[in-house]
Design a protein around this motif. Structure first.
Motif, mmCIF file in Angstrom:
data_model
loop_
_atom_site.group_PDB
_atom_site.id
_atom_site.type_symbol
_atom_site.label_atom_id
_atom_site.label_comp_id
_atom_site.label_asym_id
_atom_site.label_seq_id
_atom_site.Cartn_x
_atom_site.Cartn_y
_atom_site.Cartn_z
ATOM 1 N N GLN A 189 36.474 25.730 40.134
ATOM 2 C CA GLN A 189 35.179 25.938 39.495
ATOM 3 C C GLN A 189 34.673 27.348 39.745
ATOM 4 O OE1 GLN A 189 32.138 23.096 40.531
ATOM 5 N NE2 GLN A 189 30.567 24.127 39.331
ATOM 6 N N ALA A 190 34.775 27.825 40.982
ATOM 7 C CA ALA A 190 34.326 29.183 41.292
ATOM 8 C C ALA A 190 35.171 30.218 40.566
ATOM 9 C CB ALA A 190 34.384 29.414 42.804
ATOM 10 N N GLU A 191 36.474 29.939 40.402
ATOM 11 C CA GLU A 191 37.345 30.889 39.706
ATOM 12 C C GLU A 191 36.979 30.996 38.229
ATOM 13 O OE1 GLU A 191 41.338 30.471 42.505
ATOM 14 O OE2 GLU A 191 41.041 29.079 40.841
ATOM 15 N N VAL A 192 36.746 29.880 37.592
ATOM 16 C CA VAL A 192 36.360 29.902 36.177
ATOM 17 C C VAL A 192 35.002 30.574 36.003
ATOM 18 C CG1 VAL A 192 35.776 28.466 34.185
ATOM 19 C CG2 VAL A 192 37.781 27.910 35.578
ATOM 20 N N GLU A 193 34.067 30.285 36.902
ATOM 21 C CA GLU A 193 32.750 30.914 36.819
ATOM 22 C C GLU A 193 32.841 32.423 37.009
ATOM 23 O OE1 GLU A 193 30.387 28.875 39.695
ATOM 24 O OE2 GLU A 193 30.015 27.133 38.388
ATOM 25 N N GLN A 198 32.265 37.792 33.852
ATOM 26 C CA GLN A 198 32.703 39.078 33.301
ATOM 27 C C GLN A 198 32.446 39.175 31.800
ATOM 28 O OE1 GLN A 198 33.838 41.572 35.112
ATOM 29 N NE2 GLN A 198 34.071 40.504 37.063
ATOM 30 N N GLY A 199 31.808 38.151 31.217
ATOM 31 C CA GLY A 199 31.577 38.139 29.773
ATOM 32 C C GLY A 199 32.762 37.596 29.005
ATOM 33 N N ALA A 234 39.551 35.439 27.424
ATOM 34 C CA ALA A 234 39.412 36.609 26.569
ATOM 35 C C ALA A 234 37.944 37.002 26.504
ATOM 36 C CB ALA A 234 39.927 36.312 25.162
ATOM 37 N N PRO A 235 37.645 38.288 26.279
ATOM 38 C CA PRO A 235 36.243 38.694 26.125
ATOM 39 C C PRO A 235 35.547 37.877 25.049
ATOM 40 C CG PRO A 235 37.666 40.626 26.301
ATOM 41 C CD PRO A 235 38.581 39.431 26.181
ATOM 42 N N ALA A 236 34.304 37.504 25.312
ATOM 43 C CA ALA A 236 33.578 36.628 24.394
ATOM 44 C C ALA A 236 33.402 37.239 23.014
ATOM 45 C CB ALA A 236 32.219 36.273 24.993
ATOM 46 N N ASP A 237 33.417 38.566 22.939
ATOM 47 C CA ASP A 237 33.219 39.230 21.653
ATOM 48 C C ASP A 237 34.529 39.667 21.008
ATOM 49 O OD1 ASP A 237 33.882 41.171 23.473
ATOM 50 O OD2 ASP A 237 32.220 42.534 22.976
#
Length: 248
Positions: A189-193, A198-199, A234-237
């Motif tokens: 959970q901490a790794e995914v968060e 990082q966006g 991947a970056p959200a944008d």
């Protein structure tokens, strides 16, 4: 089913090159020895994400099993950087890089984290076996000062959060894809968060260790039901979308 291969040979023919034989006392070495490949389902996913001329950074050498493939994927104009802090695994990875003449692979004897200096493996790896500890150099991804980065691949458990903490400038500058093995229920959970902070968006990838179409054509499955708990991000944008996978 083909019979087991001759394990007395000094070199193992693998899908992506020659590997120097080592003691097959862990999953990676056993897979390379018997199947001529390791975690091939990872490369099947990543093969659609890596292009010629790109730069990849991998933490955790795994005997350069995937570095051999990535060196081919990025081509002579690309770069593959492999960080491995443990002395013997580092030397074994270097041997495989040298045997295959991979001029576009650069090896770094370092633990990638959030600071710099030296530390013991026992303080970095929960449950590290007593009597096998060693001092390792610690540095940040940012300190590598990479001119480009298209994929950050993390194989080493219990390292991802600290790697990201020491890679802020690099991630902001290059916005690489991230592919990492998660470290189990207590850390995932901490790794995914940390990735999302990082966006990034993150998706689950659960590849089986056994590949029925393995390079050696061996039908025996020594990893029945065993999978890696991985994440691809991947970056959200960005244009990347993994609609067929569970978003985390």
């Amino acid at each position: 089913m083909k019979p087991s291969r001759d394990t007395a040979q000094p070199f193992w023919p693998t899908r992506y090159g020659i590997a120097a034989a080592v003691a097959a006392d862990n999953a990676v070495a056993r897979s390379l020895e018997l199947y001529g490949e390791w975690a091939e389902h990872e490369t099947l996913l990543l093969s659609g994400l890596i292009e010629e001329g790109q730069t990849v950074l991998e933490f955790g050498a795994d005997f350069a099993a995937h570095a051999l493939w990535m060196a081919q994927a990025v081509g002579p104009q690309g770069e593959v950087h492999v960080a491995e802090p443990r002395r013997i695994p580092f030397q074994q990875a270097c041997a495989n890089v040298a045997i295959n003449g991979l001029a576009n692979v650069f090896t770094h004897p370092v633990w990638l984290g959030r600071g710099k200096g030296t530390s013991s493996l026992g303080s970095l790896l929960p449950g590290h076996r007593p009597g096998t500890d060693e001092k390792v150099r610690v540095a940040t991804v940012d300190s590598l000062k990479l001119d480009a980065l298209h994929l950050l691949k993390v194989n080493q458990p219990y390292a991802l959060v600290d790697i990201l903490a020491g890679a802020g400038d690099t991630i902001r500058a290059h916005r690489p894809l991230i592919y990492a093995r998660l470290s189990g229920m207590d850390a995932a959970q901490a790794e995914v968060e940390a990735i999302k902070a990082q966006g990034y968006r993150a998706w689950s990838h659960v590849p089986y260790l056994f590949n029925g179409e393995n390079h050696a054509g061996v039908g025996t499955n020594i990893f029945p039901g065993m999978v890696q708990q991985n994440v691809v991000a991947a970056p959200a944008d960005s244009r990347f979308e993994f609609a067929e996978r569970l978003e985390l």
